[in-house]
Enzyme design. Structure first.
Site, short mmCIF file in Angstrom:
data_model
loop_
_atom_site.label_atom_id
_atom_site.label_comp_id
_atom_site.label_asym_id
_atom_site.label_seq_id
_atom_site.Cartn_x
_atom_site.Cartn_y
_atom_site.Cartn_z
N HIS A 24 0.87 -1.17 0.00
CA HIS A 24 0.00 0.00 0.00
C HIS A 24 0.91 1.23 0.00
O HIS A 24 1.65 1.46 0.95
CB HIS A 24 -0.90 -0.02 1.24
CG HIS A 24 -1.77 1.20 1.35
ND1 HIS A 24 -2.72 1.50 0.39
CD2 HIS A 24 -1.81 2.19 2.25
CE1 HIS A 24 -3.31 2.63 0.73
NE2 HIS A 24 -2.78 3.07 1.85
N GLY A 39 2.93 4.99 4.30
CA GLY A 39 2.44 5.73 5.46
C GLY A 39 0.95 5.48 5.62
O GLY A 39 0.32 4.89 4.73
N SER A 41 -3.12 5.67 5.79
CA SER A 41 -4.11 6.13 4.83
C SER A 41 -4.48 7.58 5.10
O SER A 41 -4.66 7.97 6.25
CB SER A 41 -5.34 5.24 4.96
OG SER A 41 -6.05 5.23 3.75
N GLY A 42 -4.55 8.39 4.05
CA GLY A 42 -4.95 9.78 4.20
C GLY A 42 -3.84 10.73 4.58
O GLY A 42 -4.06 11.92 4.77
N ILE A 43 -2.59 10.23 4.67
CA ILE A 43 -1.46 11.08 5.07
C ILE A 43 -1.03 12.02 3.94
O ILE A 43 -0.44 13.07 4.17
CB ILE A 43 -0.26 10.24 5.59
CG1 ILE A 43 0.81 11.09 6.29
CG2 ILE A 43 0.40 9.44 4.49
CD1 ILE A 43 0.69 11.13 7.78
N GLY A 44 -1.34 11.64 2.69
CA GLY A 44 -1.01 12.52 1.56
C GLY A 44 0.01 11.96 0.60
O GLY A 44 0.71 12.71 -0.08
N LYS A 45 0.10 10.63 0.52
CA LYS A 45 1.06 9.99 -0.41
C LYS A 45 0.74 10.35 -1.86
O LYS A 45 1.63 10.77 -2.62
CB LYS A 45 1.04 8.47 -0.23
CG LYS A 45 1.42 8.00 1.16
CD LYS A 45 1.40 6.49 1.29
CE LYS A 45 0.01 5.88 1.27
NZ LYS A 45 -0.76 6.17 2.50
N SER A 46 -0.53 10.21 -2.23
CA SER A 46 -0.94 10.49 -3.62
C SER A 46 -0.73 11.95 -3.96
O SER A 46 -0.25 12.29 -5.04
CB SER A 46 -2.41 10.11 -3.83
OG SER A 46 -2.59 8.74 -3.58
N ASP A 63 -1.42 4.09 -4.84
CA ASP A 63 -2.26 3.33 -3.92
C ASP A 63 -1.82 1.87 -3.74
O ASP A 63 -1.58 1.42 -2.63
CB ASP A 63 -3.74 3.40 -4.33
CG ASP A 63 -4.64 3.03 -3.16
OD1 ASP A 63 -4.31 3.43 -2.03
OD2 ASP A 63 -5.64 2.35 -3.37
N GLU A 88 -6.26 8.50 -7.19
CA GLU A 88 -7.41 9.01 -6.46
C GLU A 88 -6.94 10.13 -5.55
O GLU A 88 -6.10 9.92 -4.67
CB GLU A 88 -8.07 7.91 -5.64
CG GLU A 88 -9.38 8.40 -5.03
CD GLU A 88 -10.07 7.35 -4.17
OE1 GLU A 88 -10.99 7.75 -3.43
OE2 GLU A 88 -9.70 6.17 -4.24
N ARG A 129 18.53 13.77 12.48
CA ARG A 129 18.79 15.14 12.02
C ARG A 129 20.02 15.22 11.13
O ARG A 129 20.20 16.17 10.40
CB ARG A 129 18.97 16.06 13.23
CG ARG A 129 17.71 16.15 14.08
CD ARG A 129 17.95 17.00 15.28
NE ARG A 129 18.15 18.39 14.86
CZ ARG A 129 17.32 19.37 15.15
NH1 ARG A 129 16.23 19.13 15.84
NH2 ARG A 129 17.57 20.60 14.76
#
Length: 201
Positions: A24, A39, A41-46, A63, A88, A129
């Site tokens: 995924h 990461g 779902s909904g974190i902003g990969k796409s 996706d 998507e 860092r």
């Protein structure tokens, strides 16, 4: 004869029986480096990959990324047949990247070289860092470098992703920026130490 038959069928059999898994995430070709974004779902990969495409990089899969191992240390990622360069995007729906950005905005497959893990920024987490303690992850027995990017408002992940790719290319060419920085620092500190020691006398 038989030898010719085996020579021709070998690549096909290797492909059919190669170890494979589906992940995924989203896979992009950034400056020729395969970055696999993972990461929650909904974190902003796409969205991150769409941003990269907009900047001239290429989408491989969104996706669902199908990974196949070639030999001992090569991992090839591609999209699902049904997806064919669609993405998507929350709030917009399904978009056709090739239709919007042209044929050069997509690739059929790409070697996965770095895993980029996107996560919510947390005050308690201990983030690397310096880049000296490079994390690693394993997919199908292939060890890959992993970079964890904590997301907080206003952070430009796209530029960071480009830097991750360029850094990988530098290391591949034998230059490790973190090691170099460390070495330069040690050299400077040596001068300071010597100065202080002389000063005591």
């Amino acid at each position: 004869g038989t030898g010719e038959f085996f020579r021709r069928i070998k690549p096909y059999l290797e492909e059919v029986f190669a170890p494979r898994t589906s992940m995924h995430g989203s896979l992009a070709d950034v400056y020729g480096v395969g970055l696999l974004f993972v990461g929650p779902s909904g974190i902003g990969k796409s969205e991150c990959v769409l941003d990269l495409v907009e900047r001239g990089h290429r989408l491989v899969a969104d996706d669902v990324v199908l990974c196949t191992r070639r030999g001992n240390d090569v991992l090839i990622g591609r999209g699902h047949e049904l997806q064919k360069h669609h993405m998507e995007i929350r709030g917009i729906g399904i978009i056709n990247v090739r239709a919007l950005f042209g044929i050069r905005a997509t690739r059929q497959q790409k070697r996965v070289e770095v895993v980029v893990q996107l996560e919510e920024w947390s005050e308690d987490a201990d983030y690397d860092r310096t880049g000296l303690d490079a994390a690693e992850t394993e997919i199908l027995g292939v060890t890959l470098p992993k970079v964890v990017i904590p997301l907080n408002p206003g952070k430009n992940i796209t530029v960071i992703a480009e830097v991750v790719a360029m850094n990988h290319l530098l290391k591949y060419s034998g230059v490790d920026p973190a090691e170099q920085f460390n070495a330069n620092l040690q050299k400077k500190m040596k001068g300071v130490r010597e100065y202080l020691e002389e000063d005591i006398e």
